[in-house]
Design a protein around this motif. Sequence first.
Motif, mmCIF file in Angstrom:
data_model
loop_
_atom_site.group_PDB
_atom_site.id
_atom_site.type_symbol
_atom_site.label_atom_id
_atom_site.label_comp_id
_atom_site.label_asym_id
_atom_site.label_seq_id
_atom_site.Cartn_x
_atom_site.Cartn_y
_atom_site.Cartn_z
ATOM 1 N N UNK A 1 0.845 -1.204 0.000
ATOM 2 C CA UNK A 1 0.000 0.000 0.000
ATOM 3 C C UNK A 1 0.877 1.249 0.000
ATOM 4 N N UNK A 2 0.569 2.175 -0.902
ATOM 5 C CA UNK A 2 1.318 3.436 -0.947
ATOM 6 C C UNK A 2 0.558 4.488 -0.139
ATOM 7 N N UNK A 3 1.261 5.152 0.758
ATOM 8 C CA UNK A 3 0.625 6.175 1.590
ATOM 9 C C UNK A 3 0.615 7.525 0.868
ATOM 10 N N UNK A 4 -0.513 8.213 0.945
ATOM 11 C CA UNK A 4 -0.628 9.537 0.325
ATOM 12 C C UNK A 4 -0.699 10.591 1.421
ATOM 13 N N UNK A 5 0.095 11.629 1.250
ATOM 14 C CA UNK A 5 0.257 12.646 2.285
ATOM 15 C C UNK A 5 -1.083 13.253 2.744
ATOM 16 N N UNK A 6 -1.932 13.646 1.787
ATOM 17 C CA UNK A 6 -3.177 14.322 2.192
ATOM 18 C C UNK A 6 -4.111 13.402 2.984
ATOM 19 N N UNK A 7 -4.063 12.090 2.686
ATOM 20 C CA UNK A 7 -4.912 11.140 3.419
ATOM 21 C C UNK A 7 -4.374 10.901 4.826
ATOM 22 N N UNK A 8 -3.057 10.758 4.932
ATOM 23 C CA UNK A 8 -2.436 10.540 6.251
ATOM 24 C C UNK A 8 -2.652 11.766 7.133
ATOM 25 N N UNK B 1 3.166 3.527 14.310
ATOM 26 C CA UNK B 1 2.969 2.213 14.948
ATOM 27 C C UNK B 1 1.913 1.423 14.166
ATOM 28 N N UNK B 2 0.798 2.092 13.853
ATOM 29 C CA UNK B 2 -0.271 1.437 13.082
ATOM 30 C C UNK B 2 0.286 0.886 11.764
ATOM 31 N N UNK B 3 1.053 1.722 11.037
ATOM 32 C CA UNK B 3 1.567 1.335 9.713
ATOM 33 C C UNK B 3 2.568 0.178 9.803
ATOM 34 N N UNK B 4 3.476 0.264 10.764
ATOM 35 C CA UNK B 4 4.512 -0.787 10.917
ATOM 36 C C UNK B 4 3.872 -2.131 11.259
ATOM 37 N N UNK B 5 2.891 -2.121 12.152
ATOM 38 C CA UNK B 5 2.241 -3.375 12.551
ATOM 39 C C UNK B 5 1.437 -3.983 11.405
ATOM 40 N N UNK B 6 1.128 -3.180 10.389
ATOM 41 C CA UNK B 6 0.427 -3.704 9.213
ATOM 42 C C UNK B 6 1.381 -3.964 8.050
ATOM 43 N N UNK B 7 2.665 -3.802 8.297
ATOM 44 C CA UNK B 7 3.660 -4.077 7.253
ATOM 45 C C UNK B 7 3.630 -3.076 6.118
ATOM 46 N N UNK B 8 3.189 -1.850 6.407
ATOM 47 C CA UNK B 8 3.114 -0.808 5.360
ATOM 48 C C UNK B 8 4.430 -0.038 5.329
ATOM 49 N N UNK B 9 4.972 0.114 4.140
ATOM 50 C CA UNK B 9 6.254 0.819 4.004
ATOM 51 C C UNK B 9 6.047 2.318 4.213
ATOM 52 N N UNK B 10 6.879 2.898 5.086
ATOM 53 C CA UNK B 10 6.739 4.326 5.403
ATOM 54 C C UNK B 10 7.513 5.189 4.420
ATOM 55 N N UNK B 11 6.890 6.218 3.871
ATOM 56 C CA UNK B 11 7.615 7.123 2.973
ATOM 57 C C UNK B 11 8.593 8.000 3.754
ATOM 58 N N UNK C 1 12.455 2.413 15.165
ATOM 59 C CA UNK C 1 12.910 1.128 14.609
ATOM 60 C C UNK C 1 11.782 0.088 14.593
ATOM 61 N N UNK C 2 11.574 -0.496 13.406
ATOM 62 C CA UNK C 2 10.505 -1.494 13.242
ATOM 63 C C UNK C 2 10.604 -2.623 14.255
ATOM 64 N N UNK C 3 11.842 -3.058 14.491
ATOM 65 C CA UNK C 3 12.046 -4.193 15.393
ATOM 66 C C UNK C 3 11.563 -3.854 16.800
ATOM 67 N N UNK C 4 11.798 -2.594 17.215
ATOM 68 C CA UNK C 4 11.389 -2.185 18.566
ATOM 69 C C UNK C 4 9.857 -2.151 18.690
ATOM 70 N N UNK C 5 9.198 -1.665 17.632
ATOM 71 C CA UNK C 5 7.736 -1.621 17.627
ATOM 72 C C UNK C 5 7.170 -3.035 17.738
ATOM 73 N N UNK C 6 7.686 -3.927 16.915
ATOM 74 C CA UNK C 6 7.172 -5.301 16.915
ATOM 75 C C UNK C 6 7.500 -6.021 18.216
#
Length: 404
Positions: free
Chosen positions: A1-8, A82-92, A101-106
Amino acid sequence: MKLHRNLVFAVVDALGNIFNDGEYADKVVEKTLKRDKRWGSRDRGFIAETTYDIVRWKRLYAEIAEVKAPYSRANLFRLFVVWAVLRGIELPDWKQLESVPNRRIKGKFDELSKIRKYRESIPDWLDELGEKALGEKLWTKEIAALNQQAKVILRVNTLKTTKEKLRKTLLDEGIVAEAIKGHSSALQLVERANVFTTNAFKDGLFEVQDASSQLVSEFLEVKPGQRVIDTCAGAGGKTLHLAALMENKGQLIALDIYGNKLKELKRRARRNGAHNIEPRTIDSTKVIKKLYNSADRVLIDAPCTGLGVLKRNPDAKWKLQPDFLDKITKTQQEILRSYSKMVKSGGKMVYATCSILPQENSEQVMAFLASEEGQEFKLAKENKVYASKTGFDGFYMALLEKKS
């Protein structure tokens, strides 16, 4: 999933309104979705579902992100990360999305998920209350079920169509719906869709109403031609169902203390083709007294904590306060004792809540039956509906009969 700035950014703004300004999530989402007319259904779906998701898991995400209320804008973005990382969404690579760090969140997620109050994202007091009221086993299952996203359920308006005809009409509009076993007028959407834009909705062929909520009006055992009173009608979800069950025959009086809600009911009744509804605002005790000993059937859909409908109102977890239960149980008992006087000899009454707590449900009925006003009544049957057993909202309903 690609994140769009105006939606975020829209999601973050909405979270600020809900968490910091105390606004209701459904109203905030509705307002946010009107911000940009260019947003398509997918964009709007992302905003609504992401906002509700973060509201639902606020405590868990805040613990992982190490942020506390009131939330600064930077902190709200951390919750989103946190929401995005737990869903495996790549952060822009945006400066607002500072890298945690992703590892710390998980790792923190795995650690906190072992503790129910964090895993289910609820306040300490609510976790203690639920366990005490229902027992550890049932409460653990129930709060997990109430954290699932609510399904979209329709109630077929039998004044205008049948279940099978509506299913075909919706299919023509690209919406797939299936019947639900044990629910005479319910259809469940196979995939989420905005049903309010359909011609079928505009023509009054259905209302959106959870399957458990649909059981309440049927529990009252109404018949065409009777005098029926819905005492806490609100905007009329159950009133409209009663009108359909009465086949538009007889008198259906819809009472509420809020006149603006009854205006909405009038509008919905026109769309539904429900002609036997008579809205009356309770602006004095005279309104109730005039109706004493006059009704064949009385519905008391009482105000409550709403703990059974957390699926669709996840922000209630953060709005509820420990002292509210004491206040609301007093109100429920007052309503029961006062409104029960409208039932005539040999008539029936349903007391219902969208709560799962015995304090608001069976204990209230027992207290009423032991009271002076309740001595003329007997409990015919009750239904305790749990989300963990049905997949739908948690509800309670008791059918009480007044002795002839």
